[in-house]
Motif scaffolding. Structure first.
Motif, PDB file in Angstrom:
ATOM      1  N   TYR A  35      39.754  30.971  47.649  1.00  0.00           N
ATOM      2  CA  TYR A  35      40.395  32.248  47.295  1.00  0.00           C
ATOM      3  C   TYR A  35      40.791  32.941  48.587  1.00  0.00           C
ATOM      4  O   TYR A  35      39.943  33.449  49.322  1.00  0.00           O
ATOM      5  N   ILE A  36      42.091  32.927  48.895  1.00  0.00           N
ATOM      6  CA  ILE A  36      42.540  33.368  50.212  1.00  0.00           C
ATOM      7  C   ILE A  36      43.624  34.434  50.094  1.00  0.00           C
ATOM      8  O   ILE A  36      44.229  34.621  49.039  1.00  0.00           O
ATOM      9  N   LYS A  43      40.920  40.286  47.754  1.00  0.00           N
ATOM     10  CA  LYS A  43      39.938  39.201  47.601  1.00  0.00           C
ATOM     11  C   LYS A  43      38.528  39.743  47.365  1.00  0.00           C
ATOM     12  O   LYS A  43      37.850  39.356  46.412  1.00  0.00           O
ATOM     13  N   SER A  44      38.064  40.603  48.273  1.00  0.00           N
ATOM     14  CA  SER A  44      36.697  41.120  48.155  1.00  0.00           C
ATOM     15  C   SER A  44      36.528  41.974  46.903  1.00  0.00           C
ATOM     16  O   SER A  44      35.456  41.975  46.288  1.00  0.00           O
ATOM     17  N   THR A  46      38.040  41.421  44.023  1.00  0.00           N
ATOM     18  CA  THR A  46      37.862  40.450  42.943  1.00  0.00           C
ATOM     19  C   THR A  46      36.424  39.940  42.909  1.00  0.00           C
ATOM     20  O   THR A  46      35.791  39.862  41.848  1.00  0.00           O
ATOM     21  N   VAL A  47      35.921  39.575  44.084  1.00  0.00           N
ATOM     22  CA  VAL A  47      34.567  39.036  44.187  1.00  0.00           C
ATOM     23  C   VAL A  47      33.538  40.055  43.699  1.00  0.00           C
ATOM     24  O   VAL A  47      32.617  39.721  42.934  1.00  0.00           O
ATOM     25  N   ASP A 160      31.624  34.670  50.230  1.00  0.00           N
ATOM     26  CA  ASP A 160      32.618  35.499  50.911  1.00  0.00           C
ATOM     27  C   ASP A 160      32.386  35.365  52.414  1.00  0.00           C
ATOM     28  O   ASP A 160      31.446  35.934  52.950  1.00  0.00           O
ATOM     29  N   TYR A 190      35.159  30.397  46.695  1.00  0.00           N
ATOM     30  CA  TYR A 190      35.035  30.447  48.149  1.00  0.00           C
ATOM     31  C   TYR A 190      36.152  31.306  48.740  1.00  0.00           C
ATOM     32  O   TYR A 190      37.326  30.934  48.714  1.00  0.00           O
ATOM     33  N   SER A 191      35.787  32.469  49.284  1.00  0.00           N
ATOM     34  CA  SER A 191      36.753  33.373  49.892  1.00  0.00           C
ATOM     35  C   SER A 191      36.577  33.355  51.408  1.00  0.00           C
ATOM     36  O   SER A 191      35.472  33.571  51.913  1.00  0.00           O
ATOM     37  N   SER A 192      37.669  33.070  52.131  1.00  0.00           N
ATOM     38  CA  SER A 192      37.547  32.948  53.578  1.00  0.00           C
ATOM     39  C   SER A 192      38.917  33.054  54.234  1.00  0.00           C
ATOM     40  O   SER A 192      39.960  32.822  53.615  1.00  0.00           O
ATOM     41  N   HIS A 193      38.907  33.415  55.540  1.00  0.00           N
ATOM     42  CA  HIS A 193      40.115  33.371  56.359  1.00  0.00           C
ATOM     43  C   HIS A 193      40.174  32.082  57.180  1.00  0.00           C
ATOM     44  O   HIS A 193      41.153  31.862  57.902  1.00  0.00           O
TER      45      HIS A 193
END
Length: 264
Positions: A35-36, A43-44, A46-47, A160, A190-193
């Protein structure tokens, strides 16, 4: 196959600012969702909605058939969450903190003890398990957070920026763990840059920009659609408002400017 997570018309606003705008997403068991999006994409938010931390949203969210609004506690019991930034109880030892987390999840003591001992050892923290967390480095604290998110053996693991501060060996462990959990039918959000990691671990990549879902597919599918070689270049082509090389050049130019005193 029944979906694990369903977002239907999900919207969230802060005052007049629309953070999420009509997000529709269905996630199935065993999927690793990357999830980017740029900073501020939503993103955050949503999480935090998925974890039951933001209750005032529009639309419908269901997790394993449970309505998030009506069954918030039941949803929280089947989710593991590792936030990007979290305050640990620094006066506690790792063992004490993880015992506290196990108690909140009502995990039987014998099972909790076995899991805590095994996971601390796997992350090379056994020797300092009874040291206070305020003596830990950033990477060590992140390992404790990861263990706390896994402790209840969740059906859904929400990460995150989980690799923040971790050494190379720990990063390898986490990436392998994600693959193993997915193979067991668990769902990883999985949320990440870190585009290179997202590219490698994700079965499916969701790209958010300005609160809207603008891409959804496997890395190979996105490559075919966008015509770019890496996830980083796909991300840039879909989200950058100006050329990134031009922006970098402008920053370098600003550093190289000489001060003037108004005289020739």
């Amino acid at each position: 196959m029944e979906p694990v997570i369903q977002l239907e018309g999900l919207c969230k606003s802060y005052g007049e600012h629309r953070v999420l705008n009509d997000i529709n997403l269905t996630v199935y068991p065993g999927e690793v969702i990357g999830y980017i999006g740029p900073n501020g994409a939503g993103k955050s938010t949503t999480v935090k909605i998925l974890c039951g931390l933001i209750p005032d949203f529009e639309g419908r969210v269901t997790v394993k058939g449970l309505d998030l609004r009506k069954d918030t506690l039941a949803v929280k019991k089947i989710i593991g969450y590792v936030p990007e930034l979290a305050e640990l109880y620094e006066s506690l030892t790792a063992n004490e903190f993880l015992d506290l987390i196990a108690g909140l999840y009502e995990i039987p003591a014998d099972i909790a003890d076995q899991r805590i001992t095994s996971m601390l050892a796997a992350f090379d923290l056994a020797a300092v398990a009874n040291d206070r967390i305020d003596t830990y480095s950033k990477g060590m604290r992140q390992k404790v957070l990861l263990i706390s998110g896994l402790l209840n053996n969740p059906d859904i693991l929400i990460l995150d920026e989980p690799l923040s501060g971790l050494d190379a060996n720990s990063v390898i462990i986490v990436k392998e763990l994600i693959s193993r959990l997915a193979a067991e039918g668990k769902t990883i959000f999985y949320s990440s840059h870190m585009m290179d990691v997202v590219e490698k671990v994700s079965h499916r990549i969701i790209l958010l920009n300005g609160g809207k879902l603008i891409a959804d597919g496997s890395f190979a599918e996105l490559q075919g659609q966008i015509g770019k070689e890496s996830l980083e270049t796909i991300f840039a082509s879909l989200t950058a408002n100006t050329g990134l090389h031009d922006a970098a050049a402008a920053l370098a130019g600003a550093l190289n400017q000489s001060p003037t005193n108004g005289t020739e």
